[in-house]
Write an enzyme that holds these catalytic residues in place. Structure first.
Site, PDB file in Angstrom:
ATOM      1  N   THR A 135      37.823  42.846  37.191  1.00 35.55           N
ATOM      2  CA  THR A 135      38.980  42.317  36.475  1.00 35.55           C
ATOM      3  C   THR A 135      39.175  43.008  35.126  1.00 35.55           C
ATOM      4  O   THR A 135      38.221  43.184  34.365  1.00 35.55           O
ATOM      5  CB  THR A 135      38.824  40.800  36.239  1.00 35.55           C
ATOM      6  OG1 THR A 135      38.655  40.158  37.497  1.00 35.55           O
ATOM      7  CG2 THR A 135      40.045  40.236  35.530  1.00 35.55           C
ATOM      8  N   ARG A 181      41.956  34.676  50.214  1.00 34.60           N
ATOM      9  CA  ARG A 181      41.557  34.117  48.929  1.00 34.60           C
ATOM     10  C   ARG A 181      42.454  34.616  47.798  1.00 34.60           C
ATOM     11  O   ARG A 181      42.798  35.791  47.711  1.00 34.60           O
ATOM     12  CB  ARG A 181      40.107  34.502  48.638  1.00 34.60           C
ATOM     13  CG  ARG A 181      39.563  33.976  47.303  1.00 34.60           C
ATOM     14  CD  ARG A 181      39.392  35.070  46.288  1.00 34.60           C
ATOM     15  NE  ARG A 181      38.661  34.613  45.099  1.00 34.60           N
ATOM     16  CZ  ARG A 181      38.509  35.350  43.998  1.00 34.60           C
ATOM     17  NH1 ARG A 181      39.039  36.560  43.935  1.00 34.60           N
ATOM     18  NH2 ARG A 181      37.850  34.862  42.965  1.00 34.60           N
ATOM     19  N   ASP A 231      41.712  33.970  40.178  1.00 34.31           N
ATOM     20  CA  ASP A 231      42.367  33.522  38.946  1.00 34.31           C
ATOM     21  C   ASP A 231      43.267  34.583  38.342  1.00 34.31           C
ATOM     22  O   ASP A 231      44.066  34.287  37.453  1.00 34.31           O
ATOM     23  CB  ASP A 231      41.325  33.079  37.919  1.00 34.31           C
ATOM     24  CG  ASP A 231      40.458  34.229  37.420  1.00 34.31           C
ATOM     25  OD1 ASP A 231      40.221  35.180  38.196  1.00 34.31           O
ATOM     26  OD2 ASP A 231      40.005  34.181  36.264  1.00 34.31           O
ATOM     27  N   THR A 238      37.621  36.823  32.263  1.00 37.44           N
ATOM     28  CA  THR A 238      37.022  37.493  33.407  1.00 37.44           C
ATOM     29  C   THR A 238      35.774  36.736  33.812  1.00 37.44           C
ATOM     30  O   THR A 238      35.206  35.983  33.026  1.00 37.44           O
ATOM     31  CB  THR A 238      36.677  38.958  33.068  1.00 37.44           C
ATOM     32  OG1 THR A 238      36.198  39.612  34.244  1.00 37.44           O
ATOM     33  CG2 THR A 238      35.609  39.038  31.988  1.00 37.44           C
ATOM     34  N   GLY A 239      35.363  36.927  35.069  1.00 39.43           N
ATOM     35  CA  GLY A 239      34.174  36.231  35.552  1.00 39.43           C
ATOM     36  C   GLY A 239      34.408  35.608  36.906  1.00 39.43           C
ATOM     37  O   GLY A 239      35.175  36.123  37.719  1.00 39.43           O
TER      38      GLY A 239
END
Length: 259
Positions: free
Chosen positions: A119, A147, A150, A170-171
């Site tokens: 990201t 899927r 975010d 991010t994450g």
């Protein structure tokens, strides 16, 4: 406030341009799947294009050889090594007696880290004080088809209000999107929080519910004051301003959560 996003889009490499086309040329907020690809191509973006690389094909081949482990499924039993999958609560155990396929090993559940997602989230303040944000990502490695993470969710991976400031994140998007962390950051700054406190508060809200999650946010107010916060990893973000000759990189270490 204008917003545009695309998700689950195949055969078009430039997702951020496609998202901008949605923002500029539709009254919608998000387009997904094959129809998002068709929209982007008919609006002039190159495609359809095979986006697979030799590296990605090798990763996928080795993953298939490993019985599609690790993955993002839970509480399921595979009919074969790589599925199809059925709910573990609805399958007659007598028809699935092979111990090697008796459920999925929780230790093989996919974990986010700096090596398995890509990201990029950014914020820009122009000379008029207008603020824009954008996020681009290839998503989580070995994600379940269909899927949506975010990256395409306004308020989760990015959010901006020119009257206040902006945020990027991010994450582990599947966890973070449940909290809209960037919306939280901007609204906290609107109420008077400094960027550092707003970022830390947003991350701590997630960590209290999911202490093992991995993620980070950066916050910048309308005056250019910036900060970051993270959990589960050491996070770096970069800044460029008119008075800098080059990009400055800032390193943020995770805070210890106390309850």
């Amino acid at each position: 406030m204008e917003v545009g996003a695309v998700a689950s889009m195949r055969y078009v490499s430039d997702g951020i341009k496609a998202a901008r086309l949605v923002m500029q040329h539709t009254k919608h907020t998000i387009l997904v799947g094959e129809q998002a690809s068709i929209f982007a191509i008919t609006m002039g973006l190159p495609g359809p294009t095979n986006l697979s690389s030799e590296e990605s094909i090798d990763k996928w081949t080795n993953w298939k050889k490993n019985k599609c482990q690790p993955n993002f499924r839970k509480n399921v039993l595979p009919i074969d090594d790589c599925g199809p999958y059925r709910s573990s609560t609805n399958i007659d155990e007598k028809t699935c007696s092979n111990v090697e396929r008796d459920g999925l090993d929780e230790s093989l559940s996919y974990q986010f880290d700096v090596h398995n997602h890509d990201t990029i989230s950014l914020a820009v303040i122009d000379q008029n004080g207008d603020i824009a944000v954008g996020t681009s990502t290839n998503g989580a490695t070995f994600k379940i088809p269909g899927r949506v993470g975010d990256g395409a969710i306004a308020g989760s991976s990015a959010y901006a209000d020119s009257e206040v400031g902006a945020c990027g994140a991010t994450g582990d998007g599947d966890i973070m999107m449940r909290f809209l962390p960037c919306y939280q950051v901007v609204e906290s700054m609107r109420l008077g929080m400094e960027p550092k406190l707003a970022a830390e508060d947003s991350i701590s809200r997630i960590a209290r519910k999911y202490p093992d999650f991995v993620g980070a946010v950066f916050a910048v107010d309308k005056n250019g004051v910036h900060a970051g916060a993270c959990h589960g990893w050491t996070f770096q973000y970069s800044v460029r301003t008119p008075d800098l000759d080059d990009v400055a990189v800032y390193t943020v270490t995770p805070e210890i959560l106390t309850t």
